[in-house]
Design an enzyme around this catalytic site. Structure first.
Site, PDB file in Angstrom:
ATOM      1  N   THR A 141       0.882  -1.402  -0.117  1.00 18.80           N
ATOM      2  CA  THR A 141       0.072   0.136   0.107  1.00 18.80           C
ATOM      3  C   THR A 141       0.951   1.363   0.040  1.00 18.80           C
ATOM      4  OG1 THR A 141       0.553  -0.241   2.569  1.00 18.80           O
ATOM      5  CG2 THR A 141      -1.795  -1.169   1.103  1.00 18.80           C
ATOM      6  N   THR A 153       1.545   4.313   1.770  1.00 16.63           N
ATOM      7  CA  THR A 153       2.406   4.915   2.845  1.00 16.63           C
ATOM      8  C   THR A 153       3.052   4.219   3.151  1.00 16.63           C
ATOM      9  OG1 THR A 153       0.980   6.641   3.309  1.00 16.63           O
ATOM     10  CG2 THR A 153       2.504   5.936   5.035  1.00 16.63           C
ATOM     11  N   CYS A 154       3.280   2.808   3.242  1.00 19.04           N
ATOM     12  CA  CYS A 154       3.445   1.917   4.028  1.00 19.04           C
ATOM     13  C   CYS A 154       4.859   0.819   3.193  1.00 19.04           C
ATOM     14  CB  CYS A 154       2.819   0.454   3.973  1.00 19.04           C
ATOM     15  SG  CYS A 154       1.504   0.718   5.033  1.00 19.04           S
ATOM     16  N   SER A 155       4.400   1.364   1.823  1.00 16.95           N
ATOM     17  CA  SER A 155       5.839   0.736   0.621  1.00 16.95           C
ATOM     18  C   SER A 155       6.935   2.196   0.697  1.00 16.95           C
ATOM     19  CB  SER A 155       5.538   0.301  -0.966  1.00 16.95           C
ATOM     20  OG  SER A 155       4.774  -0.844  -0.896  1.00 16.95           O
TER      21      SER A 155
END
Length: 165
Positions: free
Chosen positions: A46, A48-50
């Site tokens: 996703t 922000t996660c990546s």
């Protein structure tokens, strides 16, 4: 009830895909007798996660290691996705843990409802620091935020908690 500072990490089995295949990994073995930072994300791959969350820990992995702290990443994804995400982000050295059914996330009291986005039940974005299975620092993000759970914020929090001890 949501886990809090001073609480023991719940004992749950998670999954990890290794060169030897699918492995069950108990949270007891992840945390017992160690200093561990766990970052948790709503979903592998996703935005922000990546783009931010996991990369901040990759960038500061040596800083955690210098303090004797292991880094683990948790998501309510399957172990195949977590392994692929690890490879695509060059997150070698970070233990990627799959909580596919959300059992651990629910035990922590940190689940979120992502059904409006087609994600189902997921994990809130957070980071925690535990020593010997006891939570010393817990940083849970407000919905949609990325601030208090970054590697930089956790390194600062860990430093502050040690100075206060």
């Amino acid at each position: 009830m949501t886990i809090k500072v001073g609480d023991k990490i719940p004992s749950v089995n998670l999954k990890q895909l290794t060169a030897g295949g699918m492995q069950d990994l108990s949270t007891d073995s992840v945390f017992a007798g160690k200093k561990v930072v766990m970052l948790a994300v709503p979903g592998a791959f996703t935005p922000t996660c990546s783009a931010k969350h996991l990369p901040s820990y990759v960038q500061h992995l040596k800083d955690f290691a210098a303090r004797g702290i292991e880094v683990v990443c948790l998501s309510v994804n399957d172990p195949f996705v977590m392994k692929s995400w690890q490879e695509s982000t060059k997150a070698e050295g970070i233990t990627m843990l799959a909580d596919g059914n959300g059992t651990f996330t629910k035990a922590l009291g940190l689940e979120m409802d992502g059904t409006a986005y087609g994600l189902g039940t997921r994990c809130q974005r957070f980071a925690l620091f535990a020593e010997n299975g006891v939570v010393n620092t817990l940083a849970v993000e407000k919905t949609g935020a990325y601030d208090v759970s970054s590697a930089e914020a956790m390194l600062g929090s860990i430093g502050e908690s040690k100075a206060a001890a």
